[in-house]
Design a protein around this motif. Structure first.
Motif, mmCIF file in Angstrom:
data_model
loop_
_atom_site.group_PDB
_atom_site.id
_atom_site.type_symbol
_atom_site.label_atom_id
_atom_site.label_comp_id
_atom_site.label_asym_id
_atom_site.label_seq_id
_atom_site.Cartn_x
_atom_site.Cartn_y
_atom_site.Cartn_z
ATOM 1 N N MET A 54 0.846 -1.203 0.000
ATOM 2 C CA MET A 54 0.000 0.000 0.000
ATOM 3 C C MET A 54 0.881 1.253 0.000
ATOM 4 S SD MET A 54 -2.651 1.383 2.777
ATOM 5 C CE MET A 54 -3.259 -0.192 3.344
ATOM 6 N N ALA A 55 0.452 2.230 -0.748
ATOM 7 C CA ALA A 55 1.206 3.481 -0.778
ATOM 8 C C ALA A 55 0.974 4.253 0.505
ATOM 9 C CB ALA A 55 0.779 4.315 -1.969
ATOM 10 N N CYS A 56 2.055 4.668 1.119
ATOM 11 C CA CYS A 56 1.928 5.329 2.405
ATOM 12 C C CYS A 56 2.011 6.844 2.276
ATOM 13 C CB CYS A 56 3.029 4.846 3.354
ATOM 14 S SG CYS A 56 2.921 3.088 3.665
ATOM 15 N N ASN A 57 2.301 7.317 1.067
ATOM 16 C CA ASN A 57 2.495 8.755 0.914
ATOM 17 C C ASN A 57 1.218 9.482 0.541
ATOM 18 O OD1 ASN A 57 2.457 7.444 -1.487
ATOM 19 N ND2 ASN A 57 3.945 8.754 -2.507
ATOM 20 N N ASP A 58 0.135 8.740 0.361
ATOM 21 C CA ASP A 58 -1.141 9.386 0.083
ATOM 22 C C ASP A 58 -1.780 9.855 1.372
ATOM 23 O OD1 ASP A 58 -0.797 8.806 -2.562
ATOM 24 O OD2 ASP A 58 -1.802 6.873 -2.384
ATOM 25 N N LYS A 59 -2.384 11.008 1.295
ATOM 26 C CA LYS A 59 -3.007 11.545 2.503
ATOM 27 C C LYS A 59 -4.507 11.697 2.304
ATOM 28 C CE LYS A 59 0.847 13.901 4.641
ATOM 29 N NZ LYS A 59 1.865 14.129 3.601
ATOM 30 N N PHE A 60 -5.186 11.581 3.395
ATOM 31 C CA PHE A 60 -6.632 11.710 3.411
ATOM 32 C C PHE A 60 -7.051 13.138 3.040
ATOM 33 C CE2 PHE A 60 -10.231 13.116 6.018
ATOM 34 C CZ PHE A 60 -11.230 12.327 5.476
ATOM 35 N N VAL A 61 -8.036 13.253 2.140
ATOM 36 C CA VAL A 61 -8.540 14.572 1.759
ATOM 37 C C VAL A 61 -9.921 14.817 2.355
ATOM 38 C CG1 VAL A 61 -9.185 16.077 -0.159
ATOM 39 C CG2 VAL A 61 -7.223 14.544 -0.385
ATOM 40 N N MET A 62 -10.865 13.945 2.013
ATOM 41 C CA MET A 62 -12.225 14.131 2.514
ATOM 42 C C MET A 62 -13.014 12.831 2.438
ATOM 43 S SD MET A 62 -13.888 16.128 -0.763
ATOM 44 C CE MET A 62 -15.588 15.929 -0.286
ATOM 45 N N VAL A 63 -14.108 12.805 3.159
ATOM 46 C CA VAL A 63 -15.002 11.651 3.099
ATOM 47 C C VAL A 63 -16.014 11.871 1.982
ATOM 48 C CG1 VAL A 63 -16.788 10.341 4.326
ATOM 49 C CG2 VAL A 63 -14.744 11.114 5.544
ATOM 50 N N LEU A 64 -16.193 10.849 1.150
ATOM 51 C CA LEU A 64 -17.156 10.905 0.061
ATOM 52 C C LEU A 64 -18.420 10.151 0.438
ATOM 53 C CD1 LEU A 64 -14.690 9.980 -2.809
ATOM 54 C CD2 LEU A 64 -15.451 12.268 -2.199
ATOM 55 N N GLU A 65 -19.502 10.533 -0.200
ATOM 56 C CA GLU A 65 -20.720 9.746 -0.036
ATOM 57 C C GLU A 65 -20.634 8.515 -0.917
ATOM 58 O OE1 GLU A 65 -24.542 11.545 -0.323
ATOM 59 O OE2 GLU A 65 -23.792 13.423 0.496
ATOM 60 N N THR A 66 -21.209 7.414 -0.435
ATOM 61 C CA THR A 66 -21.226 6.204 -1.239
ATOM 62 C C THR A 66 -22.590 5.547 -1.163
ATOM 63 O OG1 THR A 66 -20.208 4.056 -1.608
ATOM 64 C CG2 THR A 66 -20.285 4.840 0.664
ATOM 65 N N LYS A 67 -22.979 4.973 -2.266
ATOM 66 C CA LYS A 67 -24.236 4.225 -2.280
ATOM 67 C C LYS A 67 -23.949 2.736 -2.412
ATOM 68 C CE LYS A 67 -26.903 8.034 -4.090
ATOM 69 N NZ LYS A 67 -27.295 8.742 -5.301
ATOM 70 N N ARG A 68 -22.740 2.375 -2.090
ATOM 71 C CA ARG A 68 -22.384 0.954 -2.163
ATOM 72 C C ARG A 68 -23.052 0.174 -1.042
ATOM 73 N NH1 ARG A 68 -15.950 0.992 -3.711
ATOM 74 N NH2 ARG A 68 -15.957 3.009 -4.713
ATOM 75 N N ASN A 69 -22.932 -1.100 -1.122
ATOM 76 C CA ASN A 69 -23.541 -2.044 -0.182
ATOM 77 C C ASN A 69 -23.525 -1.522 1.258
ATOM 78 O OD1 ASN A 69 -24.280 -4.174 1.397
ATOM 79 N ND2 ASN A 69 -23.206 -5.678 0.160
ATOM 80 N N PRO A 70 -24.672 -1.085 1.752
ATOM 81 C CA PRO A 70 -24.708 -0.451 3.077
ATOM 82 C C PRO A 70 -24.349 -1.387 4.212
ATOM 83 C CG PRO A 70 -26.927 -0.696 2.180
ATOM 84 C CD PRO A 70 -25.980 -1.130 1.099
ATOM 85 N N SER A 71 -24.565 -2.689 4.023
ATOM 86 C CA SER A 71 -24.236 -3.617 5.108
ATOM 87 C C SER A 71 -22.729 -3.674 5.322
ATOM 88 C CB SER A 71 -24.789 -5.011 4.817
ATOM 89 O OG SER A 71 -24.076 -5.624 3.778
#
Ligand SMILES: [Zn+2]
Length: 80
Positions: free
Chosen positions: A1-18
């Protein structure tokens, strides 16, 4: 996994809610998406639902703790 990426924001998702009720879909600086465990804060690939589900079922320390408390607990209170 790339460790140099940083969190920007939380996105909305309509993927499998469970599955996704346990995760935030996060936009990273590299413009790719990662799933972040709501309880444990771990980042993992958002593309693989099976990986996420496995994390919930097997690996997540948070849901694991909840499951262990829920099963066969003698300290369940009845004053609900
Ligand atoms: Zn987790």
């Amino acid at each position: 996994m790339a460790c140099n990426d940083k969190f920007v924001m939380v996105l909305e998702t309509k993927r499998n809610p469970s599955i996704w009720k346990h995760f935030d879909l996060c936009l990273m600086t590299d413009n790719h998406e990662m799933a972040r465990g709501k309880g444990c804060g771990k980042f993992m690939k958002a593309a693989a639902n099976s990986t996420l589900k496995l994390h919930i079922d097997r690996h997540c320390p948070v849901t694991k703790a909840k499951n262990e408390k829920g099963e066969g607990s003698k300290t369940v209170s009845s004053n609900v």
